[in-house]
Design an enzyme around this catalytic site. Structure first.
Site, PDB file in Angstrom:
ATOM      1  N   LEU A  88       3.563  -3.521  -8.627  1.00 57.94           N
ATOM      2  CA  LEU A  88       2.428  -2.965  -9.369  1.00 57.94           C
ATOM      3  C   LEU A  88       2.893  -1.961 -10.422  1.00 57.94           C
ATOM      4  O   LEU A  88       2.308  -1.876 -11.508  1.00 57.94           O
ATOM      5  CB  LEU A  88       1.436  -2.290  -8.409  1.00 57.94           C
ATOM      6  CG  LEU A  88       0.888  -3.125  -7.242  1.00 57.94           C
ATOM      7  CD1 LEU A  88      -0.300  -2.434  -6.594  1.00 57.94           C
ATOM      8  CD2 LEU A  88       0.502  -4.520  -7.678  1.00 57.94           C
ATOM      9  N   ASN A 116       2.869   5.998  -7.660  1.00 61.34           N
ATOM     10  CA  ASN A 116       2.633   4.623  -7.210  1.00 61.34           C
ATOM     11  C   ASN A 116       3.618   4.161  -6.127  1.00 61.34           C
ATOM     12  O   ASN A 116       3.340   3.194  -5.417  1.00 61.34           O
ATOM     13  CB  ASN A 116       2.717   3.706  -8.443  1.00 61.34           C
ATOM     14  CG  ASN A 116       2.882   2.249  -8.084  1.00 61.34           C
ATOM     15  OD1 ASN A 116       1.924   1.600  -7.664  1.00 61.34           O
ATOM     16  ND2 ASN A 116       4.098   1.726  -8.212  1.00 61.34           N
ATOM     17  N   SER A 147      -3.240   3.980  -3.758  1.00 58.88           N
ATOM     18  CA  SER A 147      -3.500   3.909  -2.327  1.00 58.88           C
ATOM     19  C   SER A 147      -3.562   2.434  -1.940  1.00 58.88           C
ATOM     20  O   SER A 147      -2.739   1.645  -2.408  1.00 58.88           O
ATOM     21  CB  SER A 147      -4.791   4.664  -1.997  1.00 58.88           C
ATOM     22  OG  SER A 147      -4.955   4.722  -0.603  1.00 58.88           O
ATOM     23  N   TYR A 180       1.165   2.142   8.113  1.00 57.22           N
ATOM     24  CA  TYR A 180       0.771   1.901   6.710  1.00 57.22           C
ATOM     25  C   TYR A 180      -0.709   2.208   6.500  1.00 57.22           C
ATOM     26  O   TYR A 180      -1.081   2.918   5.563  1.00 57.22           O
ATOM     27  CB  TYR A 180       1.085   0.448   6.322  1.00 57.22           C
ATOM     28  CG  TYR A 180       0.820   0.155   4.862  1.00 57.22           C
ATOM     29  CD1 TYR A 180       1.685   0.595   3.874  1.00 57.22           C
ATOM     30  CD2 TYR A 180      -0.312  -0.569   4.462  1.00 57.22           C
ATOM     31  CE1 TYR A 180       1.449   0.336   2.522  1.00 57.22           C
ATOM     32  CE2 TYR A 180      -0.564  -0.840   3.124  1.00 57.22           C
ATOM     33  CZ  TYR A 180       0.318  -0.383   2.160  1.00 57.22           C
ATOM     34  OH  TYR A 180       0.075  -0.636   0.834  1.00 57.22           O
ATOM     35  N   LYS A 191      -2.253   5.180   4.164  1.00 50.01           N
ATOM     36  CA  LYS A 191      -3.078   4.947   2.978  1.00 50.01           C
ATOM     37  C   LYS A 191      -4.449   5.624   3.118  1.00 50.01           C
ATOM     38  O   LYS A 191      -5.052   6.020   2.121  1.00 50.01           O
ATOM     39  CB  LYS A 191      -3.204   3.449   2.704  1.00 50.01           C
ATOM     40  CG  LYS A 191      -1.882   2.823   2.221  1.00 50.01           C
ATOM     41  CD  LYS A 191      -1.405   3.468   0.916  1.00 50.01           C
ATOM     42  CE  LYS A 191      -0.161   2.823   0.342  1.00 50.01           C
ATOM     43  NZ  LYS A 191       0.280   3.396  -0.938  1.00 50.01           N
TER      44      LYS A 191
HETATM   45  N1  LIG Z   1       1.023  -5.412  -3.614  1.00 50.64           N
HETATM   46  C1  LIG Z   1      -0.119  -5.177  -3.009  1.00 50.64           C
HETATM   47  O1  LIG Z   1      -0.853  -6.109  -2.670  1.00 50.64           O
HETATM   48  C2  LIG Z   1      -0.548  -3.768  -2.722  1.00 50.64           C
HETATM   49  C3  LIG Z   1      -1.803  -3.575  -2.159  1.00 50.64           C
HETATM   50  C4  LIG Z   1      -2.237  -2.291  -1.911  1.00 50.64           C
HETATM   51  C5  LIG Z   1      -1.450  -1.205  -2.241  1.00 50.64           C
HETATM   52  N2  LIG Z   1      -0.213  -1.410  -2.777  1.00 50.64           N
HETATM   53  C6  LIG Z   1       0.567  -0.222  -3.106  1.00 50.64           C
HETATM   54  O2  LIG Z   1       1.112  -0.376  -4.389  1.00 50.64           O
HETATM   55  C7  LIG Z   1       2.270   0.454  -4.524  1.00 50.64           C
HETATM   56  C8  LIG Z   1       3.399  -0.373  -5.128  1.00 50.64           C
HETATM   57  O3  LIG Z   1       3.748  -1.385  -4.181  1.00 50.64           O
HETATM   58  P1  LIG Z   1       4.137  -2.866  -4.626  1.00 50.64           P
HETATM   59  O4  LIG Z   1       3.188  -3.792  -4.013  1.00 50.64           O
HETATM   60  O5  LIG Z   1       4.361  -2.893  -6.083  1.00 50.64           O
HETATM   61  O6  LIG Z   1       5.501  -3.076  -3.812  1.00 50.64           O
HETATM   62  P2  LIG Z   1       7.017  -2.921  -4.263  1.00 50.64           P
HETATM   63  O7  LIG Z   1       7.345  -3.896  -5.321  1.00 50.64           O
HETATM   64  O8  LIG Z   1       7.782  -2.941  -2.999  1.00 50.64           O
HETATM   65  O9  LIG Z   1       7.066  -1.482  -4.928  1.00 50.64           O
HETATM   66  C9  LIG Z   1       7.277  -0.299  -4.221  1.00 50.64           C
HETATM   67  C10 LIG Z   1       7.980   0.659  -5.157  1.00 50.64           C
HETATM   68  O10 LIG Z   1       8.102   1.947  -4.523  1.00 50.64           O
HETATM   69  C11 LIG Z   1       9.369   2.455  -4.849  1.00 50.64           C
HETATM   70  N3  LIG Z   1       9.806   3.369  -3.789  1.00 50.64           N
HETATM   71  C12 LIG Z   1       9.853   3.137  -2.466  1.00 50.64           C
HETATM   72  N4  LIG Z   1      10.391   4.195  -1.830  1.00 50.64           N
HETATM   73  C13 LIG Z   1      10.680   5.119  -2.794  1.00 50.64           C
HETATM   74  C14 LIG Z   1      11.272   6.402  -2.775  1.00 50.64           C
HETATM   75  N5  LIG Z   1      11.673   6.988  -1.628  1.00 50.64           N
HETATM   76  N6  LIG Z   1      11.411   7.056  -3.952  1.00 50.64           N
HETATM   77  C15 LIG Z   1      11.004   6.491  -5.109  1.00 50.64           C
HETATM   78  N7  LIG Z   1      10.443   5.286  -5.191  1.00 50.64           N
HETATM   79  C16 LIG Z   1      10.296   4.594  -4.035  1.00 50.64           C
HETATM   80  C17 LIG Z   1      10.288   1.242  -4.932  1.00 50.64           C
HETATM   81  O11 LIG Z   1      11.379   1.516  -5.800  1.00 50.64           O
HETATM   82  P3  LIG Z   1      12.874   1.764  -5.237  1.00 50.64           P
HETATM   83  O12 LIG Z   1      13.047   0.918  -4.022  1.00 50.64           O
HETATM   84  O13 LIG Z   1      13.749   1.388  -6.385  1.00 50.64           O
HETATM   85  O14 LIG Z   1      12.936   3.240  -4.952  1.00 50.64           O
HETATM   86  C18 LIG Z   1       9.380   0.192  -5.515  1.00 50.64           C
HETATM   87  O15 LIG Z   1       9.500   0.114  -6.922  1.00 50.64           O
HETATM   88  C19 LIG Z   1       2.564   0.986  -3.128  1.00 50.64           C
HETATM   89  O16 LIG Z   1       2.070   2.302  -3.000  1.00 50.64           O
HETATM   90  C20 LIG Z   1       1.767   0.044  -2.235  1.00 50.64           C
HETATM   91  O17 LIG Z   1       1.433   0.632  -0.996  1.00 50.64           O
HETATM   92  C21 LIG Z   1       0.254  -2.665  -3.023  1.00 50.64           C
END
Ligand SMILES: NC(=O)c1ccc[n+]([C@@H]2O[C@H](COP(=O)([O-])OP(=O)(O)OC[C@H]3O[C@@H](n4cnc5c(N)ncnc54)[C@H](OP(=O)(O)O)[C@@H]3O)[C@@H](O)[C@H]2O)c1
Length: 304
Positions: free
Chosen positions: A26, A97, A182, A197, A201
């Site tokens: 995202l 994010n 969130s 999780y 959230k």
């Molecule tokens: N995809 C969905 O359907 C969905 C639905 C609801 C909410 N969300 C939320 O959307 C957000 C992004 O998730 P995503 O779906 O895009 O998954 P993702 O591709 O796994 O992205 C998560 C990101 O968080 C970063 N991250 C994790 N731990 C970190 C740390 N300690 N310091 C700095 N950065 C960190 C990661 O970068 P690095 O590993 O390089 O640090 C990664 O770029 C999250 O908050 C997730 O809970 C996603």
């Protein structure tokens, strides 16, 4: 009527933006959307330099600057803040994010005849997950988001100080804004179902409300977005569990009992939302949690 045309309503021109987790999923979509709409600079933060570079390679306007940062470390946040402050006088929008899902923490499923597994099995499965893994989810999603916001307050305040003087009958420029990612998990008892999780959230959602209240009189707005199911590193196992390989953005990709829109979230869905929130016409939005889930939360209690 020029002021009501989409090009004015949704202009994000010249904004300076910071996005954590900009190296994937995202965060990458939001970065691409803001870059495509001619913001001035986007600082993307994350631990993996190669992931940040991959995001940059997918943008076209040269606005994106990578900064390695672990949001669970105050030292790392301070270093990232200083790196951003060395390259801009202010930040109009901070998107906290970054997030992690953690291991599955789900009760054993009922058998086909509806019988429940023994409680001892549930206890063993959940108790065997190290407490550190639960804490990591809280630490990134809640504590890390909270300290990210605190770290960037001075540059957000600096954005407010740059706002033009009021002119009668001229719409005021938006004040500085924080957006925290969130999830519908924060509202749901069952999807995606992980004790850590979903609880994290719910806490993140409440954090949005508390921060928007705390900073209201400082003119710093705080909003939250609560996505449903978007294709990403984090979510793709849910797609695969549903037998889906691609992004699943066409009608009929998911059963309507799972997502009434019958599809996952698209780049366009998230891009439109974030550009609106960041734009001139998003300037009156404060203390909101915006669902972007195709109706999933409306039916979520019916399915895992
Ligand atoms: N995809 C969905 O359907 C969905 C639905 C609801 C909410 N969300 C939320 O959307 C957000 C992004 O998730 P995503 O779906 O895009 O998954 P993702 O591709 O796994 O992205 C998560 C990101 O968080 C970063 N991250 C994790 N731990 C970190 C740390 N300690 N310091 C700095 N950065 C960190 C990661 O970068 P690095 O590993 O390089 O640090 C990664 O770029 C999250 O908050 C997730 O809970 C996603």
């Amino acid at each position: 009527m020029a002021h009501l045309q989409a090009s004015n309503l949704f202009s994000v021109k010249d904004r300076v933006v910071v996005i954590t987790g900009g190296g994937s999923g995202l965060g990458r979509i939001m970065t691409k959307a803001l870059d495509a709409n001619k913001v001035s600079k986007i600082f993307i933060l994350g631990r993996r330099e190669n992931a940040l570079q991959e995001t940059i390679s997918q943008t076209t306007n040269g606005t994106v600057i990578p900064i390695q940062c672990d949001i669970t470390s105050k030292e790392s946040l301070e270093t990232a803040y200083n790196a951003v402050a060395a390259q801009t006088t202010h930040v109009d929008l901070l998107i906290a994010n970054s997030g992690v899902m953690g291991p599955p923490m789900k009760p054993p499923q009922s058998a086909e005849d509806g019988s429940l597994p023994p409680l001892s099995q549930l206890r063993d499965e959940l108790f065997n997950i190290p407490m550190e893994e639960f804490n990591t989810v809280m630490n990134v999603n809640v504590t890390g988001s909270y300290y990210t916001v605190l770290a960037f307050l001075p540059l957000l305040e600096a954005a407010n100080k740059r706002r033009p003087a009021p002119q009668e009958d001229v719409l005021a420029a938006p004040t500085a804004q924080v957006i925290i990612t969130s999830s519908i998990a924060g509202f749901s008892r069952k999807v995606p179902f992980s004790f850590a999780y979903n609880a994290s959230k719910a806490a993140t959602t409440h954090l949005v409300k508390m921060l928007s209240t705390a900073f209201a009189y400082y003119g710093i707005r705080v909003n939250g977005i609560s996505p449903g199911l978007y294709s990403s590193d984090m979510a793709d196992h849910i797609f695969r569990a549903s037998g889906i390989q691609g992004r699943a953005i066409s009608d009929g990709s998911f059963p309507k009992e799972m997502i009434p829109a019958t599809r996952g979230g698209s780049e366009e869905d998230l891009a439109g939302l974030i550009v609106w929130l960041a734009s001139n016409s998003g300037g009156y939005i404060n203390g909101n949690i915006l669902l972007t889930d195709g109706g999933r939360i409306s039916v979520a209690p019916a399915v895992y």
